[in-house]
Design a protein around this motif. Structure first.
Motif, PDB file in Angstrom:
ATOM      1  N   GLU A 179      -6.348   5.027  -4.813  1.00 45.56           N
ATOM      2  CA  GLU A 179      -5.956   4.288  -3.620  1.00 45.56           C
ATOM      3  C   GLU A 179      -6.239   5.102  -2.358  1.00 45.56           C
ATOM      4  OE1 GLU A 179      -2.098   1.983  -1.666  1.00 45.56           O
ATOM      5  OE2 GLU A 179      -2.056   2.566  -3.781  1.00 45.56           O
TER       6      GLU A 179
ATOM      7  N   TYR B  70      -8.738   4.316   0.869  1.00 44.43           N
ATOM      8  CA  TYR B  70      -8.284   4.502   2.257  1.00 44.43           C
ATOM      9  C   TYR B  70      -9.275   5.374   3.020  1.00 44.43           C
ATOM     10  CZ  TYR B  70      -5.131   6.058   6.052  1.00 44.43           C
ATOM     11  OH  TYR B  70      -4.572   6.346   7.276  1.00 44.43           O
TER      12      TYR B  70
ATOM     13  N   THR C 134       0.835  -1.203   0.000  1.00 40.59           N
ATOM     14  CA  THR C 134       0.000   0.000   0.000  1.00 40.59           C
ATOM     15  C   THR C 134       0.871   1.254   0.000  1.00 40.59           C
ATOM     16  OG1 THR C 134      -0.119   0.044   2.421  1.00 40.59           O
ATOM     17  CG2 THR C 134      -1.818  -1.195   1.261  1.00 40.59           C
TER      18      THR C 134
END
Length: 262
Positions: free
Chosen positions: A244, A248, A176
């Motif tokens: 991404e 999150y 990540t």
């Protein structure tokens, strides 16, 4: 209320000279992000000037001085080592592009002196405690100290966890791009949460002194700045178009782990 004015003016003058010196240093180093290091150290100056201006020091004044000292030194050293060997922070690079030839004069007023003014407002609990503290420590001080300790632990641990995550990311040991470990699993900005708590802790201590409630303008102001102006919004805006990051955001609270709104 007027009793506070001489000390307030003395602190204001000290902050003005201090921020002017940091501005001069930014011209020499050609890095305006040096002001971020000066932020934490500036509060130590405020606490020191406030302390030295009093003929009689109470335990409360000494306690608050050391709280500010620990917070300021930790934050300044953290930012120094975080920035060491790297390019200037993207925010200041953007200012240079946007302001063009007027950057250096505008940065004096809109970065350095403006932050000095903000510093003065946030410091109100420190100044009021120094001026009006004339009673022994009590339960209110214990509550304020407890809040401050919690905030300090949150902020320092969040910074430490993020540093470890960034190291792992550079080594290719994480899949990540955004921290999802420790406190960062529950809040996108746990370090800011810790900082806000520390200022409210000092604000609660200030409630032990005469007119201390007036100084709560300080923690209210820093909370507003972090949540709505120059802290969280800038970082959220920076990554808002990143898929991404948006994933999150869906699984992680903004600031408070137990709140859907903040």
């Amino acid at each position: 209320m007027l009793e506070i004015l001489p000390l307030l003016l003395k602190v204001a003058l000290s902050v003005f000279i201090y921020m002017t010196l940091f501005y001069s240093l930014s011209l020499i180093t050609k890095r305006s992000d040096i002001v971020d290091i000066g932020w934490g150290l500036g509060f130590i100056l405020v606490a020191l000037v406030s302390l030295l201006s009093q003929s009689y020091l109470t335990d409360r004044v000494i306690l608050v001085f050391f709280l500010v000292l620990f917070w300021g030194l930790r934050l300044a050293s953290h930012i120094y080592f975080r920035n060491k060997g790297k390019e200037e922070d993207y925010r200041y690079q953007q200012f240079k592009k946007d302001w063009g030839d007027t950057f250096y004069i505008r940065s004096y007023f809109q970065i350095f002196l403006l932050q000095g003014f903000f510093m003065l407002i946030v410091s109100l609990p420190i100044i009021f405690i120094a001026k009006f503290s004339d009673s022994p420590l009590g339960y209110t001080d214990i509550i304020g100290l407890s809040i401050w300790i919690l905030g300090f632990l949150l902020e320092s641990n969040a910074d430490s966890q993020l540093k470890r995550f960034i190291t792992k990311k550079k080594e290719g040991k994480t899949e990540t791009r955004f921290a999802n470990i420790g406190l960062w699993k529950y809040s996108r900005h746990p370090n800011y949460f810790g900082e806000i708590l520390q200022w409210w802790g000092i604000g609660v201590v200030a409630l032990s002194v005469s007119l201390g409630y007036v100084s709560l303008i300080g923690p209210l102001f820093i909370s507003y700045l972090i949540i709505f102006v120059s802290g969280i919004p800038l970082l959220e805006k920076k990554f808002k178009n990143d898929p991404e990051w948006n994933e999150y955001v869906k699984r992680t609270r903004l600031l408070l782990p137990f709140s859907k709104k903040i």
